[in-house]
Design a protein around this motif. Structure first.
Motif, PDB file in Angstrom:
ATOM      1  N   VAL A  17      -4.071  -3.795  -3.328  1.00 24.39           N
ATOM      2  CA  VAL A  17      -4.950  -2.633  -3.249  1.00 24.39           C
ATOM      3  C   VAL A  17      -6.351  -3.162  -3.005  1.00 24.39           C
ATOM      4  N   LEU A  18      -6.974  -2.707  -1.926  1.00 25.51           N
ATOM      5  CA  LEU A  18      -8.319  -3.159  -1.571  1.00 25.51           C
ATOM      6  C   LEU A  18      -9.338  -2.141  -2.057  1.00 25.51           C
ATOM      7  N   LEU A  19     -10.293  -2.619  -2.843  1.00 27.89           N
ATOM      8  CA  LEU A  19     -11.379  -1.778  -3.341  1.00 27.89           C
ATOM      9  C   LEU A  19     -12.627  -2.086  -2.525  1.00 27.89           C
ATOM     10  N   LEU A  57      -0.261   3.291   5.734  1.00 28.96           N
ATOM     11  CA  LEU A  57      -1.359   2.784   4.908  1.00 28.96           C
ATOM     12  C   LEU A  57      -2.111   3.976   4.336  1.00 28.96           C
ATOM     13  N   LEU A  58      -2.329   3.953   3.037  1.00 27.51           N
ATOM     14  CA  LEU A  58      -3.123   4.973   2.359  1.00 27.51           C
ATOM     15  C   LEU A  58      -4.572   4.513   2.298  1.00 27.51           C
ATOM     16  N   VAL A  84      -0.944   8.346  -7.231  1.00 28.81           N
ATOM     17  CA  VAL A  84      -0.001   7.254  -7.448  1.00 28.81           C
ATOM     18  C   VAL A  84       0.087   6.500  -6.131  1.00 28.81           C
ATOM     19  N   LEU A  85      -0.336   5.250  -6.134  1.00 22.13           N
ATOM     20  CA  LEU A  85      -0.406   4.458  -4.918  1.00 22.13           C
ATOM     21  C   LEU A  85       0.988   3.975  -4.521  1.00 22.13           C
ATOM     22  N   ARG A 108      -0.184  -6.932   3.763  1.00 21.08           N
ATOM     23  CA  ARG A 108       0.239  -6.701   2.380  1.00 21.08           C
ATOM     24  C   ARG A 108      -0.482  -5.521   1.744  1.00 21.08           C
ATOM     25  N   LEU A 109      -1.470  -4.956   2.445  1.00 20.17           N
ATOM     26  CA  LEU A 109      -2.239  -3.856   1.862  1.00 20.17           C
ATOM     27  C   LEU A 109      -1.360  -2.629   1.659  1.00 20.17           C
ATOM     28  N   ALA A 110      -1.353  -2.133   0.416  1.00 23.49           N
ATOM     29  CA  ALA A 110      -0.666  -0.878   0.118  1.00 23.49           C
ATOM     30  C   ALA A 110      -1.628   0.297   0.197  1.00 23.49           C
ATOM     31  N   ALA A 111      -2.904   0.040  -0.114  1.00 20.76           N
ATOM     32  CA  ALA A 111      -3.895   1.105  -0.110  1.00 20.76           C
ATOM     33  C   ALA A 111      -5.288   0.506  -0.036  1.00 20.76           C
TER      34      ALA A 111
END
Length: 303
Positions: free
Chosen positions: A33-35, A87-88, A126-127, A54-57
């Motif tokens: 998860v990238l912030l 991608l979210l 929910v990611l 690999r980014l989920a969100a």
């Protein structure tokens, strides 16, 4: 590591030789998860050995350039790397328009599904990797800005082996039934899950983004494992920090202490501090466990 944080960029507004613009990777069982996504984030991902695939969100705190200008390029790079799964991307109002206009003027659209969500204050998502993300409002001036509270998915309950042994239980299929919440019978005795099963604590990571001191941070960070807090200046520059919608290291420590967090990470460090020791020193007067974020540093929460 199973769960941890990689700091991709930790500077405030202006990159330096040692600090890039804001970006944080929360790594969980191979997903990320990238912030925030400041300019240069995708290069930092490469340096950290983290594939963008690999980014989920991606969660954006606010639409100031140092937190979002790296996002269009990252999205395009993922298509060139062959991404095809959804991608979210979530953040404050205006995020969809920003991405729409970037696509319009560059003539590029992602070949993979892009799900863009503009969040309301305290909205929960929910990611895709199971994390629960809550967007809480922070105070960064007139523009809508959020911080995020991330809670890991429920963990498989753990069997207390000493209690199990006293009841005549041994590792095997009965353990699995108890962990699923089912009672078992052994030698004519009923053994309930609560007799031997213990819930596993879940890691909570709170990231403020940019903010001056505000009660919403304390509320969101209650009992958190890690609080990553805006710490742009030392307390001798508190007036300037607050006028600009930022916090000092002392402000961060006070919030961490009031919220009862286990660890405080000082983040969004002004370029004026070649040596972050003054920030660290004043925060440690209030909170015992404090570190300063450094680019490409890893914070391992579960190996």
């Amino acid at each position: 590591m199973e769960l941890g944080v990689v700091f991709l960029g930790s500077s405030a507004a202006v990159p330096t030789r040692s600090r890039g613009l804001p970006g944080i990777a929360v790594v969980y069982r191979g997903s990320v998860v990238l912030l925030d996504c400041g300019e240069g984030t995708q290069a930092r991902l490469t340096e950290a050995g983290i594939s963008p695939l690999r980014l989920a969100a991606v969660l954006i705190t606010h639409l100031h350039g140092d937190h979002v200008f790296g996002l269009p390029g990252l999205l395009q790079s993922m298509s060139m790397l062959g991404r095809r799964h959804v991608l979210l991307v979530a953040g404050p109002p205006g995020l969809y328009g920003f991405l729409r206009e970037a696509a319009r003027y560059t003539g590029w659209l992602p070949p993979y599904p892009l799900y863009v969500v503009e969040l309301e204050p305290w909205e929960k998502l929910v990611l895709p990797n199971g994390f629960e993300a809550t967007a809480f409002p922070v105070d960064h001036g007139a523009r809508v800005a959020y911080g995020y509270r991330l809670v890991e998915p429920p963990r498989k309950p753990k069997i207390n082996l000493e209690k199990a042994a006293r009841l005549g239980l041994r590792p095997g299929p009965l353990f699995s039934k108890l962990q699923r919440g089912e009672p078992v019978v052994i030698d004519g005795r009923l053994i309930r899950p609560e007799d031997v099963v213990e819930e596993q604590p879940r890691v909570t990571i709170v990231y403020t983004g940019d903010t001056r001191p505000t009660r919403t941070v304390v509320e969101a960070a209650k009992g958190a494992t890690v609080l990553i807090h805006d710490s742009t200046f030392t307390s001798d520059m508190a007036e300037e920090a607050h006028e600009q919608g930022h916090s000092t290291a002392l402000d961060a420590a006070r919030a961490a202490g009031e919220a009862g967090v286990e660890m405080l990470v000082l983040y969004h460090i002004s370029a004026r501090y070649d040596d972050p020791e003054p920030l660290l020193a004043e925060a440690r007067r209030i909170h015992p466990r404090v570190v300063v974020a450094e680019d490409l540093a890893k914070l391992v929460l579960r190996p």
